[in-house]
Design an enzyme around this catalytic site. Sequence first.
Site, PDB file in Angstrom:
ATOM      1  N   HIS A  58      67.664  35.825 123.374  1.00  0.00           N
ATOM      2  CA  HIS A  58      67.373  35.768 121.948  1.00  0.00           C
ATOM      3  C   HIS A  58      67.566  34.344 121.433  1.00  0.00           C
ATOM      4  O   HIS A  58      66.750  33.810 120.671  1.00  0.00           O
ATOM      5  CB  HIS A  58      68.306  36.701 121.170  1.00  0.00           C
ATOM      6  N   GLU A  63      67.738  74.184  95.960  1.00  0.00           N
ATOM      7  CA  GLU A  63      66.375  73.651  95.894  1.00  0.00           C
ATOM      8  C   GLU A  63      65.905  73.519  94.443  1.00  0.00           C
ATOM      9  O   GLU A  63      65.435  72.466  94.014  1.00  0.00           O
ATOM     10  CB  GLU A  63      65.442  74.580  96.671  1.00  0.00           C
ATOM     11  N   HIS A  64      65.989  74.604  93.691  1.00  0.00           N
ATOM     12  CA  HIS A  64      65.609  74.591  92.276  1.00  0.00           C
ATOM     13  C   HIS A  64      66.859  74.800  91.436  1.00  0.00           C
ATOM     14  O   HIS A  64      67.654  75.698  91.728  1.00  0.00           O
ATOM     15  CB  HIS A  64      64.635  75.729  91.949  1.00  0.00           C
ATOM     16  N   HIS A  97      60.301  85.651  96.174  1.00  0.00           N
ATOM     17  CA  HIS A  97      59.644  84.915  97.256  1.00  0.00           C
ATOM     18  C   HIS A  97      59.832  85.601  98.604  1.00  0.00           C
ATOM     19  O   HIS A  97      58.923  85.631  99.427  1.00  0.00           O
ATOM     20  CB  HIS A  97      60.205  83.491  97.345  1.00  0.00           C
ATOM     21  N   ASP A 117      56.426  75.187  90.240  1.00  0.00           N
ATOM     22  CA  ASP A 117      55.804  75.781  91.419  1.00  0.00           C
ATOM     23  C   ASP A 117      54.284  75.718  91.373  1.00  0.00           C
ATOM     24  O   ASP A 117      53.635  75.541  92.406  1.00  0.00           O
ATOM     25  CB  ASP A 117      56.216  77.256  91.545  1.00  0.00           C
ATOM     26  N   GLN A 174      62.344  83.870  91.313  1.00  0.00           N
ATOM     27  CA  GLN A 174      62.342  83.164  92.594  1.00  0.00           C
ATOM     28  C   GLN A 174      62.812  84.063  93.735  1.00  0.00           C
ATOM     29  O   GLN A 174      62.398  83.886  94.876  1.00  0.00           O
ATOM     30  CB  GLN A 174      63.219  81.911  92.498  1.00  0.00           C
TER      31      GLN A 174
END
Length: 435
Positions: free
Chosen positions: A412, A318-319, A253, A352, A250
């Site tokens: 109202h 995230e992961h 990336h 992914d 990862q």
Amino acid sequence: MIRHLKTARSAEARAVDDARVRASVEGILSDIEARGDAAVRELSQRFDTYSPESFRLSEQEIEAALSKVSKRDLDDIRFAQTQVRTFAEHQKASMRDVEVETLPGVILGHKNIPVNAVGCYVPGGKYPMVASAHMSVVTAKVAGVKRVVASAPPQNGAPHPAIVAAMHMGGADEILCLGGIQAVGAMALGTETIKPVDMLVGPGNAFVAEAKRQLYGRVGIDLFAGPTETMVIADESVDAEICATDLLGQAEHGPTSPAVLVTNSEKLARETMEEVERLLSILPTAEIARASWRDYGEVIVCDSYEEMLAVSEDVASEHVQVMTDRDDWFLENMTSYGALFLGPRTNVAYGDKVIGTNHTLPTKKAGRYTGGLWVGKFLKTHSYQKVLTDEAAAMIGRYCSRLCMLEGFAGHAEQANVRVRRYGGDNVPYAEAAE
């Protein structure tokens, strides 16, 4: 006791970077809003050296792109999209419209209505993110979105054939060859040639993520999905090779992708750090992964599984790849993350690319308050009410009138009183409930 064998860049340094990104994005979005197509074209030329007659691909251009993709690649895309579509359909089936009679004559309900128009951003940059087309376009179509606009940057001065194929096969109604801030800005704000959408989805770099954040309110967004983050939670039930592989898998990336190892074994921690260095000597994407590991990699050693859990909850990655002798215990107790990958037989790459869960996930601790992209993100839950009998209208009206006057809302209250007079036969004067 929690010990850091390796630390990442400080929060202060990251904040300085974020501030620079915010200022840059704000200026670019203002320019797009003011000058429309002219600004978009200048930005595309500046960042991607690409300025076609039209950024929207014609049917002929789409067919030309598909012809450049091998049969095997098309079959693989089709397989992945089938997995994503199947899971999204199961998710949609779990959601249902509701209509219930809560009191005699009082009907309450809600309907799940798809967003009308969605812009799906598919990142390009260093890597053409073909899979992002599956995750956004396919899922939006399963939800029932009528108009799906998909956009990705050019590669080497032309639309990327496999990305175009994935967008088209996924069901995109319009395909743009446009990248970065100019893509999400054009889709959200609209230009002379690009009709605006109601919602933006899809991952991207820090600039794309910040653009979505600044556009939120003008349009809806899926979530804050910035540079990839990964965390490996491991004990000695696995070895350093698999831990290091999952971290660097990862980290490649981009140079700002955090990769964190959390373990209760100092031996495993040190062996993993050594294995990372070995893999960096042979990994084809080592230049990016090395920068990411150097600046954003962390190794944290804990004394117990409870401490490992506490660290993971604080980081809210995230992961999260969990490889321990009690994976289900982490599944039961973890509350803040994007997606979990449980056991050594699975990994983040499966999620992914192909297994069927969505890879557009919350970053920067957003997992504390939202999950990832799924079919429900494209559905708006709208409530409605019906009152079927005179008796119910008058009964609810009496309660409503008194509660309105409790807050001082005389107008109202009169909305309720007129129903009480008309349907209940009560001679209730204007704002009688004030008594």
